[in-house]
Design a protein around this motif. Structure first.
Motif, mmCIF file in Angstrom:
data_model
loop_
_atom_site.group_PDB
_atom_site.id
_atom_site.type_symbol
_atom_site.label_atom_id
_atom_site.label_comp_id
_atom_site.label_asym_id
_atom_site.label_seq_id
_atom_site.Cartn_x
_atom_site.Cartn_y
_atom_site.Cartn_z
ATOM 1 N N LEU A 242 0.820 -1.090 0.034
ATOM 2 C CA LEU A 242 0.145 -0.168 0.055
ATOM 3 C C LEU A 242 0.839 1.173 -0.035
ATOM 4 N N GLU A 243 0.907 2.220 -1.020
ATOM 5 C CA GLU A 243 1.539 3.264 -0.978
ATOM 6 C C GLU A 243 0.500 4.459 -0.679
ATOM 7 N N LEU A 244 0.891 5.333 0.381
ATOM 8 C CA LEU A 244 0.128 6.406 1.003
ATOM 9 C C LEU A 244 0.882 7.614 0.415
ATOM 10 N N GLY A 245 -0.045 8.661 -0.327
ATOM 11 C CA GLY A 245 0.518 9.888 -0.648
ATOM 12 C C GLY A 245 1.349 9.641 -1.855
ATOM 13 N N ASP B 216 -10.198 4.956 -3.321
ATOM 14 C CA ASP B 216 -11.048 6.045 -3.341
ATOM 15 C C ASP B 216 -11.008 6.517 -1.676
ATOM 16 N N SER B 217 -10.553 5.400 -0.922
ATOM 17 C CA SER B 217 -10.659 5.547 0.498
ATOM 18 C C SER B 217 -9.702 4.458 1.145
ATOM 19 N N GLU C 197 -7.690 -4.044 5.198
ATOM 20 C CA GLU C 197 -6.908 -4.900 4.535
ATOM 21 C C GLU C 197 -5.479 -4.924 5.243
ATOM 22 N N LYS C 198 -4.772 -6.051 4.843
ATOM 23 C CA LYS C 198 -3.216 -5.925 5.422
ATOM 24 C C LYS C 198 -2.343 -6.257 4.273
ATOM 25 N N LEU D 243 -1.239 2.322 11.548
ATOM 26 C CA LEU D 243 -0.899 1.616 10.467
ATOM 27 C C LEU D 243 -0.502 0.072 10.821
ATOM 28 N N LYS D 244 -0.345 -0.291 12.058
ATOM 29 C CA LYS D 244 0.026 -1.419 12.534
ATOM 30 C C LYS D 244 -0.917 -2.557 12.369
ATOM 31 N N ALA D 245 -2.254 -2.023 12.091
ATOM 32 C CA ALA D 245 -3.299 -2.933 11.994
ATOM 33 C C ALA D 245 -3.513 -3.350 10.538
#
Length: 241
Positions: free
Chosen positions: A28-31, A77-78, A83-84, A107-109
């Protein structure tokens, strides 16, 4: 060809060098800004998804992925709260967080067992007009980030310095550019910060400044990756066992 700032290219090279120590997985990449790192990760065998609150960024990234026929990355979109992932990437994002410890803890979850968060941040020794213009981005020392990670429940897996000497040489020019650049609306600064390289001038500069012309400097920075000389850092961290 998408033009990239020298500092981005140096960071990408260093990240790819570090990724040789890790196995590809779901990410997962954020930003994600313009989506260039998404394309880079996909090219290295990673697959996954990405979230950015900027609709402008999503439009740029969607076009880039489509142009390169990349189908292994999904733009969300969100935030995918349930998800892991094996990896969670976010580059220069931590400097915009009001509560980095709380954010990292949350983010650990989303991490698989044995998974990593991986992010970059700017060396506080080199903070200036560029960071102030891009949403007053906070900068950190190595020790400050390591303390933040400990407080959030992570252990540092690896932390490397990048950019020296080229990014240090160019940094005063970058500060000068942002000192005279007054036309960006304040509310758009953060959303546009990952897209500044898309303008026509930087595309022309990209003819002379690219992965090939910067390759000697990309190699040279490897000699200093354990130092604190460069303008930025890349961190990999795992959950504290």
């Amino acid at each position: 060809m998408t033009a990239q700032a020298p500092r981005y290219l140096l960071r990408e090279f260093m990240l790819n060098h570090v990724l040789k120590k890790y196995s590809p997985g779901q990410f997962l990449e954020l930003g994600y800004g313009g989506g260039d790192m998404l394309a880079n990760l996909a090219g290295r065998g990673y697959s996954g998804c990405a979230f950015d609150s900027s609709t402008l960024a999503k439009g740029h990234a969607a076009r880039l992925l489509s142009d390169r026929n990349i189908e292994t990355v999904q733009l969300l979109d969100s935030f995918p709260a349930r998800e892991k992932f094996d990896y969670i990437f976010f580059f220069e994002l931590i400097g915009y967080l009001e509560n980095p410890i709380g954010y990292l803890s949350s983010l650990k979850a989303n991490l698989q067992e044995g998974g990593c968060i991986a992010f970059s941040f700017t060396n506080s020794k080199h903070a200036g007009a560029a960071e102030r213009s891009n949403g007053n981005m906070a900068c950190f020392t190595r020790n400050e980030i390591e303390q933040i990670l400990r407080n959030a429940g992570y252990k540092t897996d690896l932390i490397v310095n990048y950019g020296f000497p080229l990014s240090n040489i160019l940094k005063p020019l970058l500060h000068l550019y942002y000192s005279v650049r007054k036309s960006v609306i304040e509310g758009q600064q953060v959303a546009r910060s990952g897209l500044a390289h898309k303008n026509l001038l930087s595309r022309l500069v990209g003819i002379f400044v690219n992965r090939y012309t910067l390759y000697p400097f990309s190699l040279l920075q490897l000699c200093f990756w354990k130092s604190d000389l460069g303008t930025g850092y890349i961190v990999f961290a795992r959950l504290e066992s």
